[in-house]
Design a protein around this motif. Structure first.
Motif, mmCIF file in Angstrom:
data_model
loop_
_atom_site.group_PDB
_atom_site.id
_atom_site.type_symbol
_atom_site.label_atom_id
_atom_site.label_comp_id
_atom_site.label_asym_id
_atom_site.label_seq_id
_atom_site.Cartn_x
_atom_site.Cartn_y
_atom_site.Cartn_z
ATOM 1 N N SER A 178 0.825 -1.204 0.000
ATOM 2 C CA SER A 178 0.000 0.000 0.000
ATOM 3 C C SER A 178 0.859 1.253 0.000
ATOM 4 N N MET A 179 2.044 1.162 0.615
ATOM 5 C CA MET A 179 2.905 2.337 0.691
ATOM 6 C C MET A 179 3.575 2.615 -0.645
ATOM 7 N N ILE A 180 4.172 1.605 -1.266
ATOM 8 C CA ILE A 180 4.935 1.858 -2.481
ATOM 9 C C ILE A 180 4.036 2.095 -3.683
ATOM 10 N N THR A 181 2.734 1.784 -3.601
ATOM 11 C CA THR A 181 1.799 2.053 -4.695
ATOM 12 C C THR A 181 0.817 3.159 -4.360
ATOM 13 N N SER A 182 0.929 3.733 -3.148
ATOM 14 C CA SER A 182 0.011 4.799 -2.710
ATOM 15 C C SER A 182 -1.439 4.374 -2.917
ATOM 16 N N SER A 183 -1.757 3.158 -2.522
ATOM 17 C CA SER A 183 -3.097 2.616 -2.715
ATOM 18 C C SER A 183 -3.791 2.447 -1.373
ATOM 19 N N GLY A 184 -5.091 2.271 -1.434
ATOM 20 C CA GLY A 184 -5.884 2.103 -0.224
ATOM 21 C C GLY A 184 -6.797 0.905 -0.331
ATOM 22 N N PRO A 185 -7.733 0.756 0.595
ATOM 23 C CA PRO A 185 -8.644 -0.394 0.571
ATOM 24 C C PRO A 185 -9.418 -0.461 -0.739
ATOM 25 N N GLY A 186 -9.466 -1.652 -1.327
ATOM 26 C CA GLY A 186 -10.245 -1.848 -2.537
ATOM 27 C C GLY A 186 -9.508 -1.567 -3.822
ATOM 28 N N ASP A 187 -8.266 -1.049 -3.749
ATOM 29 C CA ASP A 187 -7.561 -0.675 -4.973
ATOM 30 C C ASP A 187 -6.824 -1.847 -5.615
ATOM 31 N N LEU A 188 -6.172 -2.669 -4.803
ATOM 32 C CA LEU A 188 -5.343 -3.754 -5.328
ATOM 33 C C LEU A 188 -5.835 -5.098 -4.832
ATOM 34 N N PHE A 189 -5.747 -6.092 -5.706
ATOM 35 C CA PHE A 189 -5.922 -7.488 -5.318
ATOM 36 C C PHE A 189 -4.509 -8.053 -5.201
ATOM 37 N N VAL A 190 -4.054 -8.330 -3.983
ATOM 38 C CA VAL A 190 -2.650 -8.626 -3.725
ATOM 39 C C VAL A 190 -2.464 -10.122 -3.470
ATOM 40 N N VAL A 191 -1.467 -10.693 -4.148
ATOM 41 C CA VAL A 191 -1.046 -12.075 -3.921
ATOM 42 C C VAL A 191 0.430 -12.034 -3.553
ATOM 43 N N ARG A 192 0.771 -12.621 -2.408
ATOM 44 C CA ARG A 192 2.163 -12.608 -1.955
ATOM 45 C C ARG A 192 2.627 -14.025 -1.709
ATOM 46 N N ASN A 193 3.819 -14.322 -2.149
ATOM 47 C CA ASN A 193 4.433 -15.608 -1.839
ATOM 48 C C ASN A 193 5.947 -15.425 -1.823
ATOM 49 N N ILE A 194 6.641 -16.446 -1.419
ATOM 50 C CA ILE A 194 8.103 -16.371 -1.325
ATOM 51 C C ILE A 194 8.695 -16.324 -2.726
ATOM 52 N N GLY A 195 9.319 -15.190 -3.057
ATOM 53 C CA GLY A 195 9.987 -15.054 -4.340
ATOM 54 C C GLY A 195 9.122 -14.546 -5.468
ATOM 55 N N ASN A 196 7.883 -14.067 -5.176
ATOM 56 C CA ASN A 196 6.920 -13.605 -6.195
ATOM 57 C C ASN A 196 6.928 -14.542 -7.424
ATOM 58 N N LEU A 197 6.699 -15.841 -7.146
ATOM 59 C CA LEU A 197 6.756 -16.872 -8.183
ATOM 60 C C LEU A 197 5.369 -17.176 -8.737
ATOM 61 N N VAL A 198 5.303 -17.511 -10.032
ATOM 62 C CA VAL A 198 4.070 -17.931 -10.699
ATOM 63 C C VAL A 198 4.346 -19.295 -11.339
ATOM 64 N N PRO A 199 3.944 -20.392 -10.696
ATOM 65 C CA PRO A 199 4.211 -21.712 -11.294
ATOM 66 C C PRO A 199 3.525 -21.835 -12.653
ATOM 67 N N PRO A 200 4.230 -22.325 -13.676
ATOM 68 C CA PRO A 200 3.593 -22.527 -14.993
ATOM 69 C C PRO A 200 2.505 -23.586 -14.906
ATOM 70 N N PRO A 201 1.531 -23.567 -15.798
ATOM 71 C CA PRO A 201 0.475 -24.581 -15.791
ATOM 72 C C PRO A 201 1.067 -25.986 -15.933
ATOM 73 N N GLY A 202 0.577 -26.896 -15.118
ATOM 74 C CA GLY A 202 1.040 -28.272 -15.171
ATOM 75 C C GLY A 202 2.294 -28.543 -14.364
ATOM 76 N N GLU A 203 2.903 -27.495 -13.834
ATOM 77 C CA GLU A 203 4.114 -27.693 -13.053
ATOM 78 C C GLU A 203 3.954 -27.186 -11.622
ATOM 79 N N ASP A 204 2.706 -27.059 -11.171
ATOM 80 C CA ASP A 204 2.473 -26.514 -9.832
ATOM 81 C C ASP A 204 2.500 -27.586 -8.755
ATOM 82 N N HIS A 205 2.611 -28.868 -9.164
ATOM 83 C CA HIS A 205 2.782 -29.962 -8.197
ATOM 84 C C HIS A 205 1.712 -29.943 -7.112
#
Length: 782
Positions: free
Chosen positions: A589-616
């Motif tokens: 919220s600080m680095i994007t100057s956003s407030g409630p309702g502005d962002l849909f946030v997903v956080r994980n270790i390393g900001n990783l997006v497993p490719p389809p079929g490789e999410d185990h």
């Protein structure tokens, strides 16, 4: 007989050979190289400034040596380099013209004593209260005076002591040119301007030699080889060097001279120290810790240097922006670099006299003229224009040019005070009606002087209607606030509605009360929070969490309750999915100057997006992406990496061997980023303006690009991209620098992360520069 290992009470070495303490170098290599760079700049400039003032040329060398040794040792800004400054040229030249050289040296000693007194009174911070427009105008006026005077020497003549007289004599001087002097001056200026612009790898190497030294050396060598006959540097024997004498002249004039010298020396040195602090803080790469400036100590050091310089027959001393910038940029880490440069100046003054006497005076005049021209900074003019202080700047500049430094500064201060009073008292209040809504527009500062006009305009608003009061100003005193609040309560009690808005985005104040205007700053509750926790070591983390929740309920919840209630009724409609690391230092919220309702946030270790079929079997990220795109209808997805990412460090450090833990299994989704980084070096993502600091930062950048490719492989994202309903963005946030970078281009392997500034950042940078009063010499190529 067997040897025993040393026990806790034994020593591993014989008692007669104690361990040697670590050897510390007396002078670090960075300080030595920086001192050489500063010396090469200081030598020609000191001679040129002495020439411009009409003082003995040796006086410039004395001031440079004393500035380096005395101010460098005693001053409060370790990396600021002091010596004869261009900003003092006009003051010193006028003193020499009026009172002679020996009396000018005595005035310099008295000014040093005055600086010592001010330093003992600890009033150094007060100098920063001077309007930056006045400081910039003073420097611009001095720059104009220097440039006009030195132009006569460049053309082969002699300058007058008055700017107006020099301007009147310029046509006659143009008709009587000295070809030799003009040619050497032109060569000096050409080298001075062209040297920093030499392109290519050769240019990077050549630019390590200061342009001022190259320009003067080139002109000197050319004049010597061609046999030109023209005036050159004349350094008489040190045995005949004039020392300070008792000030002789009218008491009031001497006092004014001491006051002027003290003012210019002190303000330039203190503002220069603040500017050096900012340069040190912005210096890239790891470097030794450099303490922030102690301004009161800096004033004491400058006072001591002026006493010594004046007593030894030297020019007045002040902090010099050109040399200070070179010192910082050359990597200096302590005051040793400043002091060493003073030692080199002493050696040059004693051993290099035969070489210095080959320098043409026209070359030194051209060098100082260039410095004077650069003191009229276009960046400063743009800054004062943006802050509507052009009148103050112009008045100070013209006052310095026509009347003198002290008179010009006094005129600028008077105009600044008058302008502030005018802005405070001049407020325009208008009332208009548009489509049944009554608008009351207040332009200017809202003080008790404007309350009668405000009251008349508010009484034109009928009962029971909707009213908008627009406050287009930055200040409102208590009387005006009470008047607005009383009217608002009365208007709403009679069935009307009221809305207060400001120039930077309004805040609704239909509900009366002290919380009507929200002035909260989200970063203040956690700033320096670790230090606060350290003061209470017995407090548990649970209690700290409870304390934070309690603070939210008490301070923040009343301010956001209405907005959260609206979101609860209407549901969430975020426009962006922000996928970033779980690192606790990343406050989205600080680095994007956003407030409630502005962002849909997903956080994980390393900001990783497993490719389809490789999410185990771990479908959490894919589910979040599908929900954001198909259900919430977000229009963009941003993958944000950050500096010092622990996941990227683990990827580099961890091999395939060892037990497979949940963490190691998850980090496996980052191995395509490792493979990408190991490919062609030319395809690696990079930061605009600099190379990645290390392999971890390179992997952090590469990982953002790789995860964007993983996102494109998901059916949900691919369909939305094909339909033109979705955009993908990459971002990198440097935690230590609090700096964001956005990925430019199509996110391919050659992508560049661009430095984010924006209009607000540029405006803030301008305000910071105006606050410091950084001398324009900091941007000089000299």
């Amino acid at each position: 007989m067997t040897a025993c290992a040393p026990t806790r009470t034994q020593h591993a070495h014989p008692p007669h050979s104690p361990p040697r303490p670590p050897r510390h170098r007396l002078v670090q290599g960075a300080d030595l190289s920086a001192s050489i760079a500063v010396f090469l700049i200081a030598l020609p400039l000191s001679l040129g400034i002495a020439l411009a003032t009409g003082a003995p040329l040796q006086a410039g060398l004395v001031a440079a040596a004393v500035g380096g040794l005395v101010a460098g040792r005693l001053g409060g800004c370790p990396l600021q380099v002091s010596g004869p400054a261009a900003g003092l040229t006009v003051v010193t030249a006028d003193l020499i013209h009026r009172y002679g050289w020996r009396t000018t040296c005595g005035i310099t000693v008295l000014a040093g004593l005055a600086q010592l007194g001010l330093g003992c009174l600890r009033v150094a911070r007060g100098a920063l209260a001077v309007s930056p427009a006045v400081v910039h105008g003073m420097l611009a006026g001095i720059g104009v005076t220097i440039a006009v005077a030195q132009l006569h020497i460049v053309l082969g003549g002699r300058p007058d002591s008055s700017v107006l007289a020099n301007l009147r004599a310029l046509p006659a001087q143009l008709a009587d040119l000295d070809p030799a002097a003009l040619s050497m001056s032109a060569l000096t200026l050409t080298l001075l301007l062209a040297w920093p612009r030499v392109p290519g790898r050769a240019g990077r190497l050549l630019r390590k030699v200061p342009a001022a030294l190259v320009a003067v050396t080139g002109a000197t060598a050319t004049a010597a080889l061609t046999g030109l006959v023209l005036p050159r540097v004349d350094l008489p024997s040190w045995s005949s060097h004039a020392l300070a004498g008792l000030p002789e002249g009218p008491g009031l004039g001497i006092a004014a001279a001491v006051l002027t010298t003290t003012l210019v020396c002190s303000v330039q040195s203190l503002l220069g120290a603040v500017a050096v602090d900012k340069l040190v803080a912005a210096r890239p790469g790891p470097h030794a810790h450099v303490a922030r400036s102690d301004l009161d100590r800096e004033l004491l050091g400058q006072g001591a240097a002026n006493i010594v310089s004046g007593a030894l027959g030297g020019l007045p001393v002040a902090g010099v922006a050109v040399r200070s910038t070179a010192n910082v940029n050359s990597g200096a880490v302590s005051r040793n670099s400043t002091m060493l440069h003073g030692v080199f100046v002493v050696a040059a003054a004693l051993l290099m006299v035969p070489l210095l006497e080959w320098i043409p005076l026209a070359s030194l005049a051209a060098l100082v003229m260039a410095v004077g021209i650069q003191m009229v900074s276009l960046n400063h003019i743009r800054t004062v224009t943006r802050h509507r202080e052009v009148l103050v700047y112009a008045a100070t500049t013209l006052g310095v040019v026509v009347f003198g430094v002290l008179e010009g500064v006094a005129l600028g201060v008077a105009v600044a005070v008058a302008l502030a009073l005018h802005r405070l008292a001049h407020t325009r209040v208008t009332h208009t009606e548009k489509e049944g809504v009554h608008h009351v527009h207040v332009r200017g500062q809202l003080t008790f002087l404007a309350v009668p006009r405000l009251s008349r305009a508010l009484h034109l608003v009928p009962q029971g209607v909707h009213a908008v009061v627009e406050l287009d100003g930055s200040f409102m005193d208590h009387a005006a606030y009470e008047s607005l609040q009383d009217w608002q309560k009365t208007h709403t009690a009679r069935g009307g509605t009221a809305e207060l808005t400001g120039r930077r985005g309004g805040v609704r104040t239909s509900d009366p009360g002290p919380s009507a205007v929200c002035r909260c700053r989200p970063w203040t509750p956690w700033r320096n929070h670790q230090a606060c926790f350290a003061q209470a070591p017995t407090t548990t983390d649970t209690h700290e969490l409870a304390r934070g929740i309690s603070s939210f309920q008490r301070n923040t919840a009343p301010l956001v309750r209405e907005e959260l209630a609206r979101l609860a009724r209407e549901g969430q409609r975020p426009s962006q999915l922000f996928l970033t690391c779980a690192d606790s230092r990343l406050v989205t919220s600080m680095i994007t100057s956003s407030g409630p309702g502005d962002l849909f946030v997903v956080r994980n270790i390393g900001n990783l997006v497993p490719p389809p079929g490789e999410d185990h079997g771990d479908h959490s990220v894919a589910a979040a992406v599908e929900y954001a795109v198909d259900v919430l209808g977000v229009r963009s997805i941003t993958v944000c990496g950050h500096s010092g990412c622990g996941a990227m460090q683990a990827l580099i450090a961890t091999g395939p061997e060892g037990a497979v833990t949940p963490l190691k299994r998850w980090l496996g989704h980052g191995r395509p980023s490792l493979a990408r980084m190991a490919g062609d070096r030319r395809d690696r993502p990079r930061l605009a303006g600099r190379a990645p600091a290390d392999a971890v930062e390179q992997l952090c950048l590469t990982n953002v690009v790789q995860q964007l490719e993983h996102l494109r492989a998901h059916d949900t994202v691919r369909r939305a991209l094909t339909a033109g309903a979705l955009e993908l963005h990459g971002m990198y946030f440097h935690v230590g620098e609090a700096q964001a970078y956005l990925l430019d281009g199509s996110s391919d392997g050659s992508a560049v992360f661009e430095h984010v500034e924006g209009a607000v950042g540029k405006e803030a940078a301008g305000e910071a520069e105006q606050e410091t009063g950084m001398a324009p010499e900091l941007r000089s190529p000299v």
